[in-house]
Scaffold this motif. Structure first.
Motif, mmCIF file in Angstrom:
data_model
loop_
_atom_site.group_PDB
_atom_site.id
_atom_site.type_symbol
_atom_site.label_atom_id
_atom_site.label_comp_id
_atom_site.label_asym_id
_atom_site.label_seq_id
_atom_site.Cartn_x
_atom_site.Cartn_y
_atom_site.Cartn_z
ATOM 1 N N ASP A 14 0.992 -1.227 -0.061
ATOM 2 C CA ASP A 14 -0.390 -0.506 0.011
ATOM 3 C C ASP A 14 0.841 1.685 0.324
ATOM 4 O OD1 ASP A 14 -1.685 2.040 0.253
ATOM 5 O OD2 ASP A 14 -2.511 1.295 1.767
ATOM 6 N N ILE A 15 0.706 2.197 -1.095
ATOM 7 C CA ILE A 15 1.748 2.596 -0.880
ATOM 8 C C ILE A 15 1.487 4.289 -1.984
ATOM 9 C CG2 ILE A 15 4.141 1.604 -1.526
ATOM 10 C CD1 ILE A 15 4.187 2.026 -4.620
ATOM 11 N N PHE A 16 1.835 5.287 -1.392
ATOM 12 C CA PHE A 16 1.388 6.487 -2.013
ATOM 13 C C PHE A 16 2.151 7.625 -2.558
ATOM 14 C CE2 PHE A 16 0.210 11.125 -2.146
ATOM 15 C CZ PHE A 16 -0.988 11.438 -3.417
ATOM 16 N N VAL A 17 2.275 7.499 -3.908
ATOM 17 C CA VAL A 17 3.771 8.251 -4.605
ATOM 18 C C VAL A 17 3.438 9.858 -5.397
ATOM 19 C CG1 VAL A 17 6.586 8.262 -5.093
ATOM 20 C CG2 VAL A 17 5.844 6.302 -4.752
ATOM 21 N N GLY A 18 4.364 10.782 -4.502
ATOM 22 C CA GLY A 18 3.608 11.944 -5.361
ATOM 23 C C GLY A 18 4.414 12.323 -5.961
ATOM 24 N N LEU A 43 4.709 14.385 -0.159
ATOM 25 C CA LEU A 43 3.909 14.743 0.716
ATOM 26 C C LEU A 43 3.986 14.924 2.402
ATOM 27 C CD1 LEU A 43 -0.011 13.736 -0.058
ATOM 28 C CD2 LEU A 43 1.099 15.847 -0.399
ATOM 29 N N SER A 76 -2.595 3.489 7.199
ATOM 30 C CA SER A 76 -2.422 3.628 6.000
ATOM 31 C C SER A 76 -1.714 4.604 5.849
ATOM 32 C CB SER A 76 -2.976 2.957 4.956
ATOM 33 O OG SER A 76 -2.727 3.890 3.392
ATOM 34 N N ASP A 77 -2.428 6.108 5.248
ATOM 35 C CA ASP A 77 -1.403 6.918 5.796
ATOM 36 C C ASP A 77 0.011 7.027 6.491
ATOM 37 O OD1 ASP A 77 -1.667 10.002 4.815
ATOM 38 O OD2 ASP A 77 -2.194 10.046 6.849
ATOM 39 N N ASP A 86 2.476 5.200 5.208
ATOM 40 C CA ASP A 86 3.423 6.115 4.234
ATOM 41 C C ASP A 86 3.936 7.127 4.724
ATOM 42 O OD1 ASP A 86 2.317 5.312 1.412
ATOM 43 O OD2 ASP A 86 1.989 7.192 1.257
ATOM 44 N N HIS A 87 3.338 7.775 5.453
ATOM 45 C CA HIS A 87 4.673 8.629 5.127
ATOM 46 C C HIS A 87 5.982 8.425 6.513
ATOM 47 C CE1 HIS A 87 1.911 12.307 4.191
ATOM 48 N NE2 HIS A 87 0.736 12.315 4.997
ATOM 49 N N THR A 146 8.475 7.651 3.846
ATOM 50 C CA THR A 146 8.589 8.447 3.250
ATOM 51 C C THR A 146 9.949 9.124 4.339
ATOM 52 O OG1 THR A 146 6.672 9.401 2.869
ATOM 53 C CG2 THR A 146 8.010 10.488 2.861
#
Lengths: 1053, 364
Positions: free
Chosen positions: B6-10, B14, B54-55, B58-59, B62
């Motif tokens: 589960d990842i988020f890459v901007g 962010l 999840s958030d 993710d942070h 990062t």
């Protein structure tokens, strides 16, 4: 036309420590192009070496220039053992080959290693000198411009849109060659990266050749994909739309940086068709020109793979039992529209366009979505006599699409795309697009003015023209709900419209749009070969049907009547099929108000059941009402009589216009059959249907302040501010294998997507109010119980004070999406005002609508005129904007135009200035924006630098140490972004538009602590200038040339 | 259904300031999620706990990736992997190098060695700061120390240049490095009332006046290249301080000094009689501190001595701060009128700094 490639290695920084003893590195660089290699000196004991090398010069054919990447390898010198590789940089030099793009590539590139990721950076300068050579039989296509953007790029004007170009090349996948057993993973990965780079270079060159044959000079909407077929090989295929583009000189001229007249000179021999010899021989279809693709260029590894296609059931949408399903698609009325259809067929086999947005007036009518799928077996059987199987497969599918379009009375397919899904040896090929009738004047060679067809023009009201059915209602085999257009009341429109294109700029939309998704899983038995393929092709029509039903239900639940940007993805796995359809729902003013959803029970006698049903019904009605409020869908209340049976007068008029084949009796009949019966009935006769209804209601709307769509821009929001955030999010879930039922599967999948969206909304909450645009979901099934969903989108902030800005933003929108030059803009407004103004409504500005709805039952005519004003003003001011840009050559000013300009722009201007972030003075790394959209809000693209098409592999044997799968992939995607940005910056750009992550293949083996990921991304590198900056420049120029704007001004007031 | 990945890459990384703080404070993901839930974020945003989890993950991921870069902040500016606006970069760095008052008081003046690092869990228990956070802060101190240890030039400038810290924070680090280098004792019970700010103030004065760098600052003498460092006290100066001993050893001089001070202050001091009675003790204390500074051991005890010999006696007699100031001014100034005393410059260099320190140290 050979050329000289010159490379200079300047310096390195942040290199990794390669010598444990000294904590330093003795680095040197190998520069390789084709078979030639140069080396720099070894720079001893430094992590920041300064090589400052001489210019390495490669003398090469332009064919090689196009195919080969420049390969830069950084190594650590070791006296006693083999030199250790630190990493590599591949530079695609294609952008240097066409003139108005980049002239030099210079900058810091991340040094990339497939095992360790980015390890420091290297500063490189690359230049190319091209020698002109009028070789008549050249194999290269230098000078043809490529754009990923699926509309005519800003700062260009489409002279002619030629049409479809396609090509594919095949090779063995190095990962599956015998040698892979003995070489290192790194060597294998690098072989693969290099091969794909070569193949895409070759592909691009070949496409370029076809474009030259068609006498075009550019490919727009270029989409290149890889099919990793495992042992069967590796296919790289591409489609695009060949065009002849003219550069709009004015916008760039402001910028000293882009102003290079010498470059323009250089271009001429390349672009103009007379310089190559093939021209005269090209009456034959292009398709045949793909002859010997497999034999050239790959002298080392001669492809040994051949596909024997198993044509097991092309599961098109015309499957027998579901004839009613997409009625727009299957109506077989063939209305001959003058001479236009055959004009296409004469020269082009497939009248397809990968574009999704068009110059105004290009798109005349839209029929509906056409799609075709076919299941094929990839076979390893060695059969060198049939190297073209793949081509034949696609030709077959395209043929089907073409015939579907024909059945809809359309001669062209727009918003066309192709995709595959592969699992083991089974492959589903899919193609889809939107059947359409186009204005032929853009498609023809020769003068633009010459071919205006009066007959077509008069039927082309702007706000609704594209909604009018292109097919003949008389020959519709199915009961379709046709009505007279709610906008012009002259022509028939369907009750629902599905398309794969973006919303036309001039479309009249009420309220806002929203992302609508249909999600579906179907279990399938594990099977081998033909049995498997048969099972899949049997399942496909059911899936299509259900996806369509879901879309329809959700659309109605939202109170909307049209879908844009529809993309249906069917993914095949070992034991299941997944379907994911995404689209943006809108309420088109021209189409009738959608009826509600009615629930019908099977056993009406049971009291409690009845109650339950009515409860559900109420819930659904409430949801519809809520959604209407949420998306601000307040269509003007027109009383039933007006809608239901169109007023006689306009009908007569319309009959006059369409005199050929209409009999009034039948028209009346059709009208009567329509009416109040349009409520969608859902029968709850089993648990399945119950589930469906439930799932309908579980879709949670985005939190307030958020909107989402999968099209370029959100219908109903125009006042974008400049803050954008592009992101990629990946999720993989593991299903519990115990009780896999279709329902459980559906729920899991639904939750996965919904949770992903929720997470996005949460993460981006600081940007509220904002809209997620171009939301692109991709589903893959990497293993038995794994579902992977990848989302790429961009969040754009917008200003709440919408009403104030409407005018300005319309201007922006049209400027961003349309590139027409002075002359054409002149022509269009004139046509429009003389022709359509009196009777046809234009896109309403919001405030007009609001007033209209509050004042229900307002006469249509009145509405039309009031609405007209704003839209027309937009046109004028958009045109004036353009004039403003051109103004530096014309010095004389006029008060009248200046006034208009000021009316149109100050609001927006001020806002952009306020919003723009302070320049980052002390930052050493320039900011590069990335966006999947073709534009950058609040900015003007002044130059296209070339296409970015990159392929990376990353592998690890220490998965846990790198933070597990999430850590591994997170880092990799961040690295990919970094490499894209670095390449763009080195080209002199500051943004990537039309960015797309075409592939993200992730494989893991946690037991072995290993993982591998392949990513393929592409986009257009551009230079943009903030509008605030641009306006400072342009306001200094006197606004000039009152002549064309005066008539406009008079009409509007 | 379990989430494997589960990842988020901007494109722009962010940074959530709240989560960053939680991460810096050393909370685990689950603790951080719990704390965020308690902050009411779920109600505000309508998110679910799963989303929050999840958030946060993710942070954290990062930040974990950024940490490597934060160890050498200029790298953060030049790196290409994370696109972060400059203001955010500054925030990341500043917060990463910020430290807790409670923690710094525990390690101030201690050798930044493995031994001290082992004691961090005790410090963690004592201060209530998570061990993880203690480690980060300790490692920051040590890292800054290592980098600037061998450098020439202004300590604050060096720190600022290599760690891109704000002026305030760079000064604090200069003090920490200075204290660690000279191993000043700050942990004794009688020093507990002093804050980090008090010490940092003294450190700054000492760096400005008592180090080699302080001498070098005068029109840059070409031979000052040997070591014009801010970190070490000027050995020669410390040697010379022995000469001050005659101020208390010579009975006449001491008497004369006393009478000069008393004459000047008579009627002006609320605690005149106490001063008069204590003068010799106080003067002996201050001069002996100076004379002893040749020994490393005594250098370390500088603050203990100052508190014992001066602050405490005055405080027991309830001198107000204004009287202390008047006394110290007069006490330093009167030496200029002592004809038999030749080391005026030396006295000023010593006393000028000491006076500032004492005034700062003199509080409850």
């Amino acid at each position: 036309m050979p050329g000289k490639l010159k490379v200079k290695i300047v310096a390195g920084r942040h290199l990794p420590v390669m010598d444990r003893a000294s904590d330093l590195t003795d680095a040197f660089v190998e520069v390789k192009f084709g078979n030639t290699t140069f080396k720099t000196d070894v720079y001893l004991k430094s992590l920041n070496p300064q090589w400052n090398s001489e210019w390495f010069k490669f003398e090469v054919d332009d064919e090689d220039l196009q195919d080969e990447p420049l390969q830069i390898t950084v190594l650590d010198h070791d006296t006693y053992s083999a030199n250790d590789a630190i990493g590599k940089v591949y530079i695609d030099i294609d952008p240097l080959l066409y003139s108005e793009a980049a002239t030099v590539i210079s900058g810091w590139f991340p040094i990339y290693d497939t095992i360790h990721g980015i390890r420091g950076e290297i500063n490189v300068i690359v230049k190319v000198d091209l020698f002109n050579d009028l070789n008549r039989f050249r194999q290269s296509s230098c000078g043809v411009k490529f754009f990923c953007t699926t509309s005519i790029p800003k700062c260009y004007r489409a002279v002619i849109i030629h049409g479809f170009v396609e090509e594919l090349v095949v090779n063995e996948d190095p990962e599956y060659q015998w040698i892979d057993r003995i070489r290192t993973p790194r060597a294998s990965n690098e072989a693969r990266q290099r091969l794909i780079s070569l193949m895409s270079g070759e592909l691009q060159r070949k496409i370029g050749l076809k474009v030259l044959e068609m006498r075009g000079n550019a490919v727009v909407g270029y989409l290149q994909c890889f099919d990793l077929e495992g042992e069967s090989g590796l296919v790289v295929r591409a489609i695009g739309t060949a065009c002849t583009l003219d550069k709009l000189s004015s916008p760039a001229a402001f910028l000293p940086a882009c102003n290079s007249p010498s470059k323009e000179m250089k271009e001429s021999p390349l672009v103009h068709p007379p310089s190559h010899g093939c021209r005269s021989t090209h009456n034959s279809p292009i398709h045949t020109a793909t002859g010997s693709r497999l034999t050239q260029n790959f002298s080392v590894s001669v492809p040994t793979l051949i596909y024997t296609g198993m044509g097991s059931g092309s599961a098109g949408k015309e499957g027998g039992p579901f004839k009613a399903l997409l009625r727009q698609q299957t109506q077989s009325a063939l209305e001959q529209r003058g001479g236009s259809p055959h004009r296409f067929c004469r020269r082009r086999e497939f009248p397809f366009f990968t574009l999704t947005a068009f110059p105004p007036g290009f798109l005349m009518h839209v029929g509906g979505v056409v799609s075709a799928r076919s299941v094929k077996l990839l076979d390893r059987i060695h059969n060198p006599d049939e190297p073209e199987t793949r081509d034949a497969w696609w030709a077959e599918i395209r043929q089907e699409i073409k015939s579907h379009a024909k059945a809809l009375g359309c001669h062209a397919v727009v918003g066309y795309s192709e995709s595959t899904s592969i699992c083991e040896e089974v492959c589903i090929l899919s193609a889809s697009g939107t059947a359409a009738v186009l204005n032929p004047r853009f498609l023809q060679d020769g003068t633009v003015e010459g071919c205006l067809e009066q007959r077509l023009e008069e039927n082309l009201p702007a706000g609704c023209g594209f909604c009018h059915i292109p097919y003949d209602e008389l020959n519709m085999p199915f009961p379709a709900h046709l009505t007279y257009c709610y906008n012009c009341r002259k022509q028939k429109v369907p009750d629902v419209l599905f398309t794969t294109i973006d919303l036309p700029i001039d479309a009249t939309v009420i309220g806002k749009g929203c992302l609508i998704q249909a999600r579906l899983c179907r279990l399938k038995k594990k099977a081998q070969a033909e049995a498997n393929a048969t099972a899949i092709s049997n399942l496909l029509p059911f899936m299509e049907y259900e996806v369509h039903t879901q879309l329809m239900n959700k659309l109605k639940l939202k109170g909307m009547n049209a879908l844009f940007g529809l993309r249906i993805q069917i993914t095949v796995g070992e034991n299941m099929l997944m379907g994911l359809a995404s689209a943006t729902g809108v309420y088109l003013a021209a189409l009738p108000t959608p009826g509600g959803i009615q629930i019908a029970g099977k056993t009406p006698n049971d009291g409690s059941y009845e109650q339950h049903i009515s409860h559900m019904q109420k819930k659904i009605n409430d949801t519809i009402a809520k959604n209407k409020e949420l998306y601000e869908i307040n269509p003007p209340d027109i009383s039933e009589e007006i809608i239901g049976s169109p007023i006689p007068e306009p009908r007569q008029r319309s009959r006059l216009l369409r005199s050929q084949s209409e009999s009034s009796d039948e028209v009346t009949e059709l009208d009567l059959s329509h009416g109040k019966k349009d409520a969608f009935v859902l029968e709850i006769d089993d648990t399945d249907a119950m589930e469906d209804v439930h799932s309908l209601l579980t879709d949670v709307p985005p939190p307030s302040g958020f909107y989402s769509c999968n099209t370029e821009i959100m219908p109903g929001i125009n006042n974008w501010t400049s803050e954008i955030q592009m992101f990629t999010s990946v999720r993989v879930i593991r299903l519990s294998s115990l009780n896999l039922t279709n329902q459980a599967l559906n729920k899991n999948f639904n939750d996965l997507c919904e949770n992903l969206l929720k997470s996005l909304y949460f993460k981006l909450r600081s940007m509220i109010p904002c809209c997620l645009c171009h939301v692109n979901f991709t589903v893959s099934l990497p293993e038995d119980e794994l579902i992977q969903v990848t989302v790429t989108a961009v969040a754009i902030t917008f200003d709440k004070n919408q009403a104030l800005q409407t005018t300005k933003t319309h201007v922006e929108k049209s400027l961003q999406r349309v590139s027409t030059d002075n002359e054409e803009l002149l022509q269009f407004p004139l046509e429009l005002c003389s022709d359509s103004l009196p009777s046809h409504p234009f896109p309403p500005a919001k405030e007009h609508l609001e007033s209209a709805s509050s004042n229900s039952g307002i006469p249509a005519a009145q509405r039309a005129t009031s609405v007209d004003y704003s839209s027309f003003a937009d046109r004028c001011s958009s045109w004036i904007e353009l004039i403003k840009l051109k103004a530096q050559t014309i010095r004389r000013g006029s008060i009248k135009t200046t006034v208009t300009v000021e009316k149109a722009s100050p609001m927006g201007e001020g806002n952009f200035r306020n919003r723009s972030t302070p320049p980052c003075a002390n930052s050493t790394v320039g900011v590069v924006k990335m966006t999947p959209l073709s534009f950058i809000p609040g900015a003007k693209i002044t130059k296209y630098l070339g296409i970015i098409n990159m392929f990376f592999i990353r592998e690890t044997t220490s998965l846990r140490e790198e933070g597990g799968v999430s850590g591994f992939l997170h880092a990799f995607i961040a690295e990919v972004f970094a490499m894209v940005r670095a390449h763009v910056a080195a080209l002199g750009g500051n943004a990537v538009v039309s960015y797309i992550m075409k592939q993200c293949v992730f494989m893991e083996n946690p037991n072995k602590n290993q993982a591998q990921c392949l990513i393929n991304v592409s986009g257009d590198a551009v230079v943009f200038v903030r509008e605030s900056e641009l306006e400072v420049l342009s306001t200094q120029q006197p606004t000039a040339n009152c002549q064309p704007s005066c008539p406009g001004g008079e009409v509007t007031t | 259904m379990t989430s494997e990945l589960d990842i988020f890459v901007g494109n722009t990384t962010l940074i959530d300031e709240d989560v960053y703080r939680l991460w810096l404070d050393g909370y685990s993901v689950s603790d951080a999620v719990a704390l965020r839930v308690r902050s009411g974020i779920l109600e505000q945003t309508g998110a679910t706990a799963a989303v929050l989890q999840s958030d946060t993950m993710d942070h954290y991921r990062t930040f974990h990736m950024l940490e490597r870069l934060l160890h050498a902040p200029p790298k953060l500016l030049h790196q290409l992997i994370f696109q972060i606006p400059p203001s955010r970069q500054a925030l990341l760095i500043e917060r990463y190098y910020a430290f807790d008052e409670a923690f710094v008081r525990e390690v101030l003046g201690k050798k930044l060695s493995k031994g001290t690092k082992k004691d961090l869990d005790d410090i963690s228990t004592k201060t209530g700061i998570t061990l993880k956070s203690c480690r980060r802060q300790f490692d920051n101190f040590k890292r800054v120390f290592k980098v600037v240890e061998e450098m020439r030039g202004s300590l604050v400038d060096n720190i600022q240049q290599h760690f891109l810290l704000s002026d305030r924070l760079a000064r604090d680090y200069a003090a920490i490095v200075f204290f660690a280098n000279n191993r000043f004792e700050t942990g004794k019970k009688k020093l507990q009332y002093l804050s980090f700010g008090d010490f940092a103030y003294c450190a700054e004065l000492m760096i400005q006046n008592w180090t080699l760098g302080a001498v070098g600052e005068a029109p840059t003498s070409p031979d000052s290249q040997v070591d014009d460092m801010d970190m070490d006290l000027d050995k020669e100066f410390l040697q010379d301080l022995k000469e001050l001993k005659m101020l208390v050893a010579d009975k006449d001089l001491l008497d004369l000094h006393k009478s000069l001070v008393c004459t000047a202050l008579r009627g002006k001091l609320g605690v005149f009689s106490e001063m008069e009675a204590n003068f010799k003790n106080l003067s002996r204390g201050l001069v002996n501190v100076a004379a002893k500074l040749t020994h490393n051991k005594d250098v370390r005890d500088l603050f203990v001595d100052l508190v014992e010999k001066f602050v405490e006696p005055c405080r027991s007699d309830h001198w107000p701060l204004s009287d202390v100031r008047l006394f110290l001014n007069q006490y330093s100034a009167s030496v200029h009128s002592l004809d038999g005393f030749r080391h005026q410059a030396l006295w000023d260099r010593y006393m000028g700094t000491l006076r500032g320190c004492l005034l700062r140290l003199y509080h409850d």
